[in-house]
Structures are given as C-alpha cells and as structure tokens.
Design a protein around this motif. Structure first.
Motif, PDB file in Angstrom:
ATOM      1  N   ASP A 150       0.663  -1.755  -0.043  1.00  0.00           N
ATOM      2  CA  ASP A 150       0.063  -0.375   0.191  1.00  0.00           C
ATOM      3  C   ASP A 150       1.226   1.277   0.234  1.00  0.00           C
ATOM      4  OD1 ASP A 150      -2.876   0.975   0.191  1.00  0.00           O
ATOM      5  OD2 ASP A 150      -0.956   2.140   2.235  1.00  0.00           O
ATOM      6  N   PRO A 151       0.347   2.191  -0.971  1.00  0.00           N
ATOM      7  CA  PRO A 151       2.338   3.739  -0.636  1.00  0.00           C
ATOM      8  C   PRO A 151       1.495   3.713  -0.189  1.00  0.00           C
ATOM      9  CG  PRO A 151       0.207   3.005  -3.000  1.00  0.00           C
ATOM     10  CD  PRO A 151       0.074   2.034  -2.265  1.00  0.00           C
ATOM     11  N   LEU A 152       0.767   4.414   1.319  1.00  0.00           N
ATOM     12  CA  LEU A 152       1.092   4.851   2.291  1.00  0.00           C
ATOM     13  C   LEU A 152       1.757   4.023   2.917  1.00  0.00           C
ATOM     14  CD1 LEU A 152       0.208   8.411   3.298  1.00  0.00           C
ATOM     15  CD2 LEU A 152      -1.686   7.284   3.841  1.00  0.00           C
ATOM     16  N   GLU A 153       1.412   3.359   2.902  1.00  0.00           N
ATOM     17  CA  GLU A 153       1.740   2.395   4.726  1.00  0.00           C
ATOM     18  C   GLU A 153       3.337   2.305   4.174  1.00  0.00           C
ATOM     19  OE1 GLU A 153       1.492  -2.602   6.227  1.00  0.00           O
ATOM     20  OE2 GLU A 153       0.424  -1.417   4.127  1.00  0.00           O
ATOM     21  N   MET A 154       3.854   2.116   2.710  1.00  0.00           N
ATOM     22  CA  MET A 154       5.405   2.090   2.005  1.00  0.00           C
ATOM     23  C   MET A 154       5.605   3.537   2.599  1.00  0.00           C
ATOM     24  SD  MET A 154       5.575  -0.968   1.025  1.00  0.00           S
ATOM     25  CE  MET A 154       4.107  -0.886   2.271  1.00  0.00           C
ATOM     26  N   VAL A 155       5.509   4.245   2.538  1.00  0.00           N
ATOM     27  CA  VAL A 155       5.446   5.893   3.074  1.00  0.00           C
ATOM     28  C   VAL A 155       5.817   6.063   4.458  1.00  0.00           C
ATOM     29  CG1 VAL A 155       4.961   8.354   3.104  1.00  0.00           C
ATOM     30  CG2 VAL A 155       5.018   7.049   0.585  1.00  0.00           C
ATOM     31  N   ASP A 156       4.935   4.948   5.568  1.00  0.00           N
ATOM     32  CA  ASP A 156       5.055   5.766   6.805  1.00  0.00           C
ATOM     33  C   ASP A 156       6.425   4.442   7.184  1.00  0.00           C
ATOM     34  OD1 ASP A 156       3.081   7.214   6.914  1.00  0.00           O
ATOM     35  OD2 ASP A 156       1.753   5.748   7.173  1.00  0.00           O
ATOM     36  N   GLU A 157       6.346   3.214   6.580  1.00  0.00           N
ATOM     37  CA  GLU A 157       7.809   2.831   7.008  1.00  0.00           C
ATOM     38  C   GLU A 157       9.090   3.298   6.744  1.00  0.00           C
ATOM     39  OE1 GLU A 157       7.652   0.229   8.123  1.00  0.00           O
ATOM     40  OE2 GLU A 157       5.766  -0.932   8.490  1.00  0.00           O
ATOM     41  N   ALA A 158       8.770   4.125   5.841  1.00  0.00           N
ATOM     42  CA  ALA A 158      10.154   5.022   4.508  1.00  0.00           C
ATOM     43  C   ALA A 158      10.181   5.848   6.134  1.00  0.00           C
ATOM     44  CB  ALA A 158       9.754   5.076   3.775  1.00  0.00           C
ATOM     45  N   LEU A 159       8.934   6.462   5.977  1.00  0.00           N
ATOM     46  CA  LEU A 159       9.663   7.933   7.278  1.00  0.00           C
ATOM     47  C   LEU A 159      10.043   7.268   8.944  1.00  0.00           C
ATOM     48  CD1 LEU A 159       6.233   9.730   6.893  1.00  0.00           C
ATOM     49  CD2 LEU A 159       9.139  10.568   6.629  1.00  0.00           C
ATOM     50  N   ALA A 160       9.929   5.971   8.993  1.00  0.00           N
ATOM     51  CA  ALA A 160      10.152   5.740  10.556  1.00  0.00           C
ATOM     52  C   ALA A 160      11.475   5.357   9.947  1.00  0.00           C
ATOM     53  CB  ALA A 160       9.337   4.771  11.014  1.00  0.00           C
ATOM     54  N   ARG A 161      11.558   4.468   9.597  1.00  0.00           N
ATOM     55  CA  ARG A 161      13.712   3.978   8.755  1.00  0.00           C
ATOM     56  C   ARG A 161      13.731   5.206   9.301  1.00  0.00           C
ATOM     57  NH1 ARG A 161       9.849  -0.479   8.078  1.00  0.00           N
ATOM     58  NH2 ARG A 161      11.061  -2.493   8.442  1.00  0.00           N
ATOM     59  N   LEU A 162      13.150   5.694   8.343  1.00  0.00           N
ATOM     60  CA  LEU A 162      14.920   7.204   7.648  1.00  0.00           C
ATOM     61  C   LEU A 162      14.480   8.138   9.117  1.00  0.00           C
ATOM     62  CD1 LEU A 162      13.540   8.160   4.029  1.00  0.00           C
ATOM     63  CD2 LEU A 162      15.434   7.154   5.278  1.00  0.00           C
ATOM     64  N   ALA A 163      14.101   7.981   9.938  1.00  0.00           N
ATOM     65  CA  ALA A 163      14.497   8.898  11.009  1.00  0.00           C
ATOM     66  C   ALA A 163      14.964   8.497  12.189  1.00  0.00           C
ATOM     67  CB  ALA A 163      12.799   9.382  11.629  1.00  0.00           C
ATOM     68  N   GLN A 164      14.987   7.158  11.862  1.00  0.00           N
ATOM     69  CA  GLN A 164      16.447   6.613  12.809  1.00  0.00           C
ATOM     70  C   GLN A 164      17.471   6.665  12.493  1.00  0.00           C
ATOM     71  OE1 GLN A 164      14.544   2.198  13.149  1.00  0.00           O
ATOM     72  NE2 GLN A 164      13.387   2.711  15.462  1.00  0.00           N
ATOM     73  N   GLY A 165      17.779   7.274  11.352  1.00  0.00           N
ATOM     74  CA  GLY A 165      18.882   7.255  11.015  1.00  0.00           C
ATOM     75  C   GLY A 165      20.076   8.305  11.918  1.00  0.00           C
ATOM     76  N   GLU A 185       4.947  18.998  12.529  1.00  0.00           N
ATOM     77  CA  GLU A 185       3.661  18.062  11.923  1.00  0.00           C
ATOM     78  C   GLU A 185       3.347  19.034  10.300  1.00  0.00           C
ATOM     79  OE1 GLU A 185       1.551  15.053  12.222  1.00  0.00           O
ATOM     80  OE2 GLU A 185       3.323  15.774  13.200  1.00  0.00           O
ATOM     81  N   ALA A 186       3.555  19.979  10.268  1.00  0.00           N
ATOM     82  CA  ALA A 186       3.084  20.433   8.442  1.00  0.00           C
ATOM     83  C   ALA A 186       4.263  19.696   7.750  1.00  0.00           C
ATOM     84  CB  ALA A 186       2.289  21.741   9.222  1.00  0.00           C
ATOM     85  N   GLU A 187       4.951  20.301   8.178  1.00  0.00           N
ATOM     86  CA  GLU A 187       6.339  20.199   7.234  1.00  0.00           C
ATOM     87  C   GLU A 187       6.149  18.443   6.998  1.00  0.00           C
ATOM     88  OE1 GLU A 187       9.580  23.061   7.442  1.00  0.00           O
ATOM     89  OE2 GLU A 187       9.152  21.559   9.793  1.00  0.00           O
ATOM     90  N   ARG A 188       6.431  17.873   8.548  1.00  0.00           N
ATOM     91  CA  ARG A 188       6.154  16.009   8.074  1.00  0.00           C
ATOM     92  C   ARG A 188       4.975  15.739   6.470  1.00  0.00           C
ATOM     93  NH1 ARG A 188       8.151  12.208  11.125  1.00  0.00           N
ATOM     94  NH2 ARG A 188       7.521  10.096  10.757  1.00  0.00           N
ATOM     95  N   ALA A 189       3.530  16.105   7.502  1.00  0.00           N
ATOM     96  CA  ALA A 189       2.850  15.856   6.682  1.00  0.00           C
ATOM     97  C   ALA A 189       3.078  16.686   5.412  1.00  0.00           C
ATOM     98  CB  ALA A 189       1.305  16.789   7.028  1.00  0.00           C
ATOM     99  N   GLU A 190       3.935  17.621   4.951  1.00  0.00           N
ATOM    100  CA  GLU A 190       4.016  17.709   3.006  1.00  0.00           C
ATOM    101  C   GLU A 190       4.944  16.296   2.772  1.00  0.00           C
ATOM    102  OE1 GLU A 190       5.961  21.157   0.850  1.00  0.00           O
ATOM    103  OE2 GLU A 190       5.747  21.591   3.249  1.00  0.00           O
ATOM    104  N   VAL A 191       5.347  16.187   3.271  1.00  0.00           N
ATOM    105  CA  VAL A 191       6.358  14.985   3.109  1.00  0.00           C
ATOM    106  C   VAL A 191       5.547  13.613   3.211  1.00  0.00           C
ATOM    107  CG1 VAL A 191       8.595  14.184   3.189  1.00  0.00           C
ATOM    108  CG2 VAL A 191       8.708  16.449   3.777  1.00  0.00           C
ATOM    109  N   ARG A 192       4.752  13.618   3.649  1.00  0.00           N
ATOM    110  CA  ARG A 192       4.302  12.211   3.454  1.00  0.00           C
ATOM    111  C   ARG A 192       2.792  11.985   2.108  1.00  0.00           C
ATOM    112  NH1 ARG A 192      -1.215  10.171   5.803  1.00  0.00           N
ATOM    113  NH2 ARG A 192      -0.372   8.156   6.475  1.00  0.00           N
TER     114      ARG A 192
END
Length: 336
Positions: free
Chosen positions: A127-142, A155-162
């Motif tokens: 699912d596209p949005l699920e993939m994006v959320d997984e990517a955000l979670a992993r990259l945020a741990q970098g 939160e607005a910037e994160r929503a825009e990226v999402r």
C-alpha cells in the motif's frame, strides 16, 4: 533526545497465494514488462578487454592532474556534479559553496525512494501510504541529517513530505508490474570506480536495476525514476552509470532507461561501446572542469537558462537576471 519510531514487522504472504492469483497488468505495466524483456539474440556480448580499454582512456586523459590530486582527499564525481558543471559553471560553484539544508521538497525524494525500495521487496501487495510511513519511520531512526530533520520538523512539514512521497510511490506502483525475485531487482544500488590510484572516484546510486550479466553477455537493465519531463541530461546521467558499471564489472548494462512517472513512459537506450566511449569523454572533460573550479585556476562560466530562477546566485548574476528578463543591461552571451 531522538524520538523512537515504531517500525512494523513485515508479514509474509504465502507463495501459494501469490501464484494462484497472478496480478493483472494495466497497459503501462505491460509496456514496462515488454521493455525489460529480451530474446537471447538481443543480449549483446562485449569484448572482455573493454573495461581495461575504458580505464586506460580515462586515465590517459586525466594523467596530468595526478600530481595535483591526493588519494587521501580524492576528487569525487557524481552524475549531479557532472550535470551541473557541464551546464552553468557559475551555478555549480554557487550550489557547491552553499550550506545544505533539508526541506520538505528535498526530503520527499529520499522518503519516496526508500518507500519504493520497501515496496519492491514487500511480501504481498504494498500500500503506497503504508510504504511511506514505514520509510519515514526507518529514515527518522538514521543518524544523518535527514533523520535529524524528520525528528525535529513541524507536523505540517512532515505531513507535506508524507503527501508528496505518497503521490510518487502510488504512481510507481501504478506504472510498474510486481517485480519477481528471479529478475534480481536491486534498489538504491551503489556504484563506484576509482581512477589514478584512488585520486578520482566515480560514484553513483541507481534507483532500480534488474538482471545481471552472464560472462561477457549484457543482461542488466538500469532504470532511473523521474518526475517531470524529458531532458537530454537524463541520458547523460544514465550513460555515466553505465560507464561506472562497466568499470566495476567489465560488462555494461544491456539497457538503460529513464522512467517518467508522471507520463507513465520510459526513454530507453541500448548501451553500446560507442555510448560508453562518449561517456568517457564527457566524464574526463567534467573531471577536469570540476578540479579547475575546485582549486580556482579559472573563473566559472555562466550559461543562463530557464533553471536560473532556482539558482542561489541569481541575485548577483547579471547574465541570469537578463535571461529571465529582470536585467536588460547585460548581454546573456557575454560569458560563453
């Protein structure tokens, strides 16, 4: 303090389920499948001495730079550096000297690429949005700058990226067929070749590659994912990647292709020895320009174009402002 982010465990789908329900392809996906396929007589065989010949040509062209370069501080050459230095040198220098700052539009690309990487290797239907959320979670741990930005952005910037990344990932999944493991899909594949004893390093990262060479027979396809429209610079980018791949393995890709997600169309090019020789000349010329601009042995040349509107040096560039119609006192051809 770094915030923790939940990373979901991937749940597999049985092979029986996927084999009993093969996906139906839309016309765009079928076109990609047709592009990737090849008959045995369409797979070129290259001279086993090609790699050595290309290395010799590159090193002979750049041998006079060797005394000025230090293997401990090599000249790194990327597709972006080559593209900018062969375009407007003034913009290249301005961007090189500008401190890098993450923003939502810049983060979008990294998040989308990570999400696409996950989707290619995901078991089951991604699912596209699920993939994006997984990517955000992993990259945020970098531990890099992007990880820090994702943790501290609003939160607005994160929503825009999402939202931006979701659009790109959804488009990819609409346009590309599910990739089989037997096709050897590799996402974000790193490429590297060293010249002149490590004094010059050619480096890149492919969005997607499929297949692998067998002996001296080319079978691999290298794909660059693009938004927007066609540019001749995109062909040059992929020729550079084909060159590094050849210097690395000794066998070039069979095919390179820029895939334009917005249009659902590919711009393929068969890799030939002539294409590689052309890439050698462009790379050697670019390496010399990059070195000369880095050490300041000559002033950068301004070559105004439509991209001037995004140049960080526009305020101080008369040629760029004149090209955009903001300064009629400057001849835009003075510096070229």
């Amino acid at each position: 303090m770094r915030l923790s982010h939940r990373v979901r465990t991937i749940v597999s789908v049985s092979s029986d389920e996927s084999s009993l329900n093969p996906p139906l392809l839309n016309p765009a996906q079928q076109e990609v499948l047709d592009l990737l396929g090849s008959a045995p007589d369409e797979r070129p065989v290259f001279d086993p001495n090609l790699r050595d010949s290309l290395i010799d040509e590159l090193e002979e062209s750049l041998a006079d730079l060797a005394p000025e370069l230090d293997p401990a501080d090599p000249l790194f050459i990327s597709k972006h550096a080559l593209s900018t230095v062969h375009g407007c040198e003034a913009r290249h220098v301005a961007e090189r000297d500008k401190a890098f700052e993450w923003s939502a539009p810049l983060a979008r690309g990294s998040v989308a690429h990570k999400a696409i990487e996950l989707s290619v290797h995901w078991r089951g239907r991604p699912d596209p949005l699920e993939m994006v959320d997984e990517a955000l979670a992993r990259l945020a741990q970098g531990t890099d700058g992007l990880g820090d930005w994702l943790v501290t952005c609003s939160e607005a910037e994160r929503a825009e990226v999402r939202a931006l990344a979701n659009e790109r990932v959804a488009t990819f999944l609409e346009c590309f067929p599910p990739l089989k493991a037997s096709w050897v899909p590799v996402t974000e594949g790193r490429l590297r070749a060293e010249l002149l004893g490590g004094r010059i390093i050619l480096a890149g990262r492919t969005d997607l590659s499929l297949g692998r060479s067998e002996g001296n027979t080319a079978r691999k396809v290298v794909i660059d994912l693009k938004t927007g429209g066609f540019s001749s610079a995109h062909l040059d980018d992929l020729r550079f990647y084909a060159l590094i791949e050849t210097l690395r393995l000794g066998v070039p890709p069979r095919l390179t292709a820029s895939y334009y997600l917005d249009a659902g169309r590919a711009q393929p090019e068969a890799v030939t020895e002539g294409v590689l020789r052309s890439a050698v000349k462009r790379t050697a010329d670019g390496a010399r320009k990059l070195h000369e601009l880095a050490v300041g042995t000559r002033a950068p040349i301004a070559r105004p174009s439509r991209s001037c509107r995004w140049c960080p040096a526009l305020a101080d560039c008369g040629a760029g402002r004149a090209f955009l119609g903001e300064d009629s006192s400057v001849d835009v051809f003075d510096n070229d």
